[in-house]
Write a protein that holds these residues in place. Structure first.
Motif, PDB file in Angstrom:
ATOM      1  N   LEU A  96     -16.062   6.672   3.901  1.00  0.00           N
ATOM      2  CA  LEU A  96     -16.720   5.641   4.703  1.00  0.00           C
ATOM      3  C   LEU A  96     -15.662   4.743   5.332  1.00  0.00           C
ATOM      4  N   PRO A  97     -15.605   4.673   6.668  1.00  0.00           N
ATOM      5  CA  PRO A  97     -14.634   3.753   7.295  1.00  0.00           C
ATOM      6  C   PRO A  97     -15.157   2.315   7.249  1.00  0.00           C
ATOM      7  N   PHE A  98     -14.238   1.377   7.133  1.00  0.00           N
ATOM      8  CA  PHE A  98     -14.610  -0.034   7.237  1.00  0.00           C
ATOM      9  C   PHE A  98     -14.809  -0.406   8.700  1.00  0.00           C
ATOM     10  N   ALA A  99     -13.983   0.162   9.578  1.00  0.00           N
ATOM     11  CA  ALA A  99     -14.024  -0.176  11.004  1.00  0.00           C
ATOM     12  C   ALA A  99     -13.299   0.907  11.789  1.00  0.00           C
ATOM     13  N   PRO A 100     -13.540   1.015  13.084  1.00  0.00           N
ATOM     14  CA  PRO A 100     -12.719   1.892  13.927  1.00  0.00           C
ATOM     15  C   PRO A 100     -11.292   1.355  14.007  1.00  0.00           C
ATOM     16  N   PRO A 101     -10.280   2.159  14.284  1.00  0.00           N
ATOM     17  CA  PRO A 101     -10.393   3.600  14.564  1.00  0.00           C
ATOM     18  C   PRO A 101     -10.546   4.423  13.300  1.00  0.00           C
ATOM     19  N   PHE A 102     -11.200   5.577  13.457  1.00  0.00           N
ATOM     20  CA  PHE A 102     -11.121   6.583  12.412  1.00  0.00           C
ATOM     21  C   PHE A 102     -11.070   7.961  13.042  1.00  0.00           C
ATOM     22  N   ALA A 138       0.828  -1.208   0.000  1.00  0.00           N
ATOM     23  CA  ALA A 138       0.000   0.000   0.000  1.00  0.00           C
ATOM     24  C   ALA A 138       0.864   1.261   0.000  1.00  0.00           C
ATOM     25  N   ALA A 139       1.998   1.218   0.673  1.00  0.00           N
ATOM     26  CA  ALA A 139       2.901   2.378   0.690  1.00  0.00           C
ATOM     27  C   ALA A 139       3.525   2.581  -0.689  1.00  0.00           C
ATOM     28  N   ILE A 140       3.874   1.491  -1.350  1.00  0.00           N
ATOM     29  CA  ILE A 140       4.453   1.582  -2.698  1.00  0.00           C
ATOM     30  C   ILE A 140       3.439   2.203  -3.657  1.00  0.00           C
ATOM     31  N   LEU A 141       2.202   1.760  -3.575  1.00  0.00           N
ATOM     32  CA  LEU A 141       1.162   2.310  -4.451  1.00  0.00           C
ATOM     33  C   LEU A 141       0.900   3.780  -4.136  1.00  0.00           C
ATOM     34  N   GLN A 142       0.965   4.124  -2.863  1.00  0.00           N
ATOM     35  CA  GLN A 142       0.779   5.526  -2.491  1.00  0.00           C
ATOM     36  C   GLN A 142       1.894   6.390  -3.079  1.00  0.00           C
ATOM     37  N   LEU A 167     -12.494  16.109   6.802  1.00  0.00           N
ATOM     38  CA  LEU A 167     -11.871  14.817   6.527  1.00  0.00           C
ATOM     39  C   LEU A 167     -12.333  13.741   7.501  1.00  0.00           C
ATOM     40  N   VAL A 168     -12.701  12.591   6.964  1.00  0.00           N
ATOM     41  CA  VAL A 168     -12.897  11.387   7.775  1.00  0.00           C
ATOM     42  C   VAL A 168     -11.906  10.360   7.235  1.00  0.00           C
ATOM     43  N   LEU A 169     -11.070   9.840   8.121  1.00  0.00           N
ATOM     44  CA  LEU A 169     -10.004   8.958   7.650  1.00  0.00           C
ATOM     45  C   LEU A 169      -9.905   7.745   8.565  1.00  0.00           C
ATOM     46  N   ALA A 170      -9.935   6.557   7.958  1.00  0.00           N
ATOM     47  CA  ALA A 170      -9.807   5.308   8.716  1.00  0.00           C
ATOM     48  C   ALA A 170      -8.464   4.678   8.428  1.00  0.00           C
ATOM     49  N   GLN A 226      -6.601   4.727   2.155  1.00  0.00           N
ATOM     50  CA  GLN A 226      -7.397   4.018   3.160  1.00  0.00           C
ATOM     51  C   GLN A 226      -8.106   2.809   2.551  1.00  0.00           C
ATOM     52  N   LEU A 227      -8.652   2.987   1.358  1.00  0.00           N
ATOM     53  CA  LEU A 227      -9.312   1.861   0.680  1.00  0.00           C
ATOM     54  C   LEU A 227      -8.296   0.771   0.358  1.00  0.00           C
ATOM     55  N   GLN A 228      -7.116   1.174  -0.075  1.00  0.00           N
ATOM     56  CA  GLN A 228      -6.068   0.199  -0.390  1.00  0.00           C
ATOM     57  C   GLN A 228      -5.678  -0.587   0.863  1.00  0.00           C
ATOM     58  N   LEU A 229      -5.588   0.089   1.993  1.00  0.00           N
ATOM     59  CA  LEU A 229      -5.230  -0.596   3.242  1.00  0.00           C
ATOM     60  C   LEU A 229      -6.324  -1.577   3.649  1.00  0.00           C
ATOM     61  N   THR A 230      -7.561  -1.245   3.346  1.00  0.00           N
ATOM     62  CA  THR A 230      -8.655  -2.163   3.654  1.00  0.00           C
ATOM     63  C   THR A 230      -8.597  -3.367   2.717  1.00  0.00           C
ATOM     64  N   LEU A 231      -8.260  -3.139   1.456  1.00  0.00           N
ATOM     65  CA  LEU A 231      -8.033  -4.268   0.543  1.00  0.00           C
ATOM     66  C   LEU A 231      -6.870  -5.131   1.044  1.00  0.00           C
TER      67      LEU A 231
END
Lengths: 254, 254
Positions: free
Chosen positions: B58-64, A76-80, B70-73, A101-106
């Motif tokens: 949209l966060p997937f889960a806490p923490p955010f 995820a850091a490389i893609l960022q 800005l909303v960041l998870a 954030q979406l990438q980290l969730t993936l």
């Protein structure tokens, strides 16, 4: 957009794995990269960096990228890092954080996909942990995949700016390319479960189809550069785990 | 350094968990933050965002985190956002990526620490997966913790600029604060195993001690804001898992 930097990707040569998310970014951008470990002597070069024999940051594990003096690990850091350089993110800082954030969730989903067939230890064979893998895969396919897919479906539905076709902003980002790859991997590993889940997650499935049809990605997917999914990678097809998932689903449905 | 932004942290009110890495950053910086879910009505506010009823990502889960619009998870993304704003990273871009990469590696370790007691399913109780947990904890403590600790030890030993006392650059970064927290958590969960591992990882242990002694962190740790470790969080003390690890270590040693 593209700088005159030589990008070197270091990753295991026999699997798509986590390296594939980075390959897809380069391929979609049409930017040349050196897939180091896939050419003669490349594994040795990768090993030297992992052993701390080169300058720059120390990676914990592949994949990592070398670009000039920079050595950077963590997918995820490389893609960022590559995002703005390859034209794969919007300009706005908040939007870039959202893509990350979406990438980290993936990435969390990818780790769980691995652990579904290796719930006890990465260092053991699948055959040594088949019974707990059956239990974990049941939960993964019955609970976790639906939760993640529903999340990405909702994220897509919120993005009016991208006509609900891409995750963030007006155009595809590296997170959309990665979402394609995750869906492809899950379809390979769990064809029955994914066939069942597809109708309820049509926006996610549309991203998968739309990315696959992008000219550079289509050319890549039919090239020899694209490795096949296999049972050494993260997404593995063990029919008994896909079936275990079905039983889990029936149980939950009853 | 500190901007006049109101920082709102959303995380489960009863555990340190992943939220603690963000609390430690605010505490060390001496910047005020609102730990929303720990005050009356806060859980409802957190739930509204998770249900997509508020604007922003949209966060997937806490923490955010909420900061202005800005909303960041994702813990590591939140720390990356806060790093420059709280004075917890060097100025150089490559160094900032290195801090982020280290944080992501700590996040991988944290996920594995959770799965050591929950190898089958987060949705089940520990008591429902004790047998596989014993196997996974043996691998976690016998193989994975040593691998991660050795990695951070080497990263510290490479940082001549920081006199090998901090992970990146001359001063502490949020990754050092997080390394403190990971060591504290592992010591809570696996006191026997960690006592055995400490002598071989003295630089890591020194970071732990040095962070604990920073005035603002010391004040925080003895305040009521610091929750106790407990058996609802990520780092849990189940004596049988610490013992399982010891047996694993003996087996490997023989």
């Amino acid at each position: 957009m593209a700088e005159h930097v030589r990008y070197q990707l270091f990753y295991w040569p026999e699997i798509q794995g986590r390296g594939e998310f980075i390959r897809l970014a380069f391929e979609d951008a049409g930017v040349a990269y050196d897939d180091v470990a896939r050419r003669p002597g490349g594994m040795r070069a990768m090993q030297r960096i992992l052993e701390g024999k080169e300058r720059g940051a120390l990676p914990f594990a592949p994949p990592f990228l070398r670009a000039g003096k920079l050595v950077l690990a963590q997918t995820a850091a490389i893609l960022q890092y590559l995002g703005p350089r390859l034209g794969l993110v919007p300009r706005d800082e908040a939007a870039r954080f959202e893509v990350h954030q979406l990438q980290l969730t993936l990435a969390d989903l990818v780790a769980e996909a691995h652990d579904a067939h290796h719930p006890i230890a990465s260092s053991l064979y699948y055959e040594q942990q088949k019974a707990p893998a059956r239990l974990r895969a049941r939960d993964f396919v019955g609970e976790r995949i639906p939760k993640f897919l529903a999340y990405f479906e909702r994220a897509l539905a919120r993005n009016a700016q991208g006509k609900r076709r891409w995750l963030v902003g007006r155009d595809r980002t590296y997170a959309d390319l990665s979402l394609f790859q995750v869906v492809a991997g899950l379809q390979y590993a769990y064809p029955n479960a994914m066939a069942r889940l597809a109708p309820r997650h049509s926006r996610v499935m549309d991203v998968h189809a739309r990315v696959a049809q992008r000219p550079r990605i289509a050319a890549y997917l039919s090239s020899r550069r694209r490795l096949s999914f296999n049972e050494m990678g993260i997404f593995r097809h063990y029919p008994e785990l896909d079936q275990a998932a079905q039983r889990g689903a029936r149980k939950h449905a009853s």
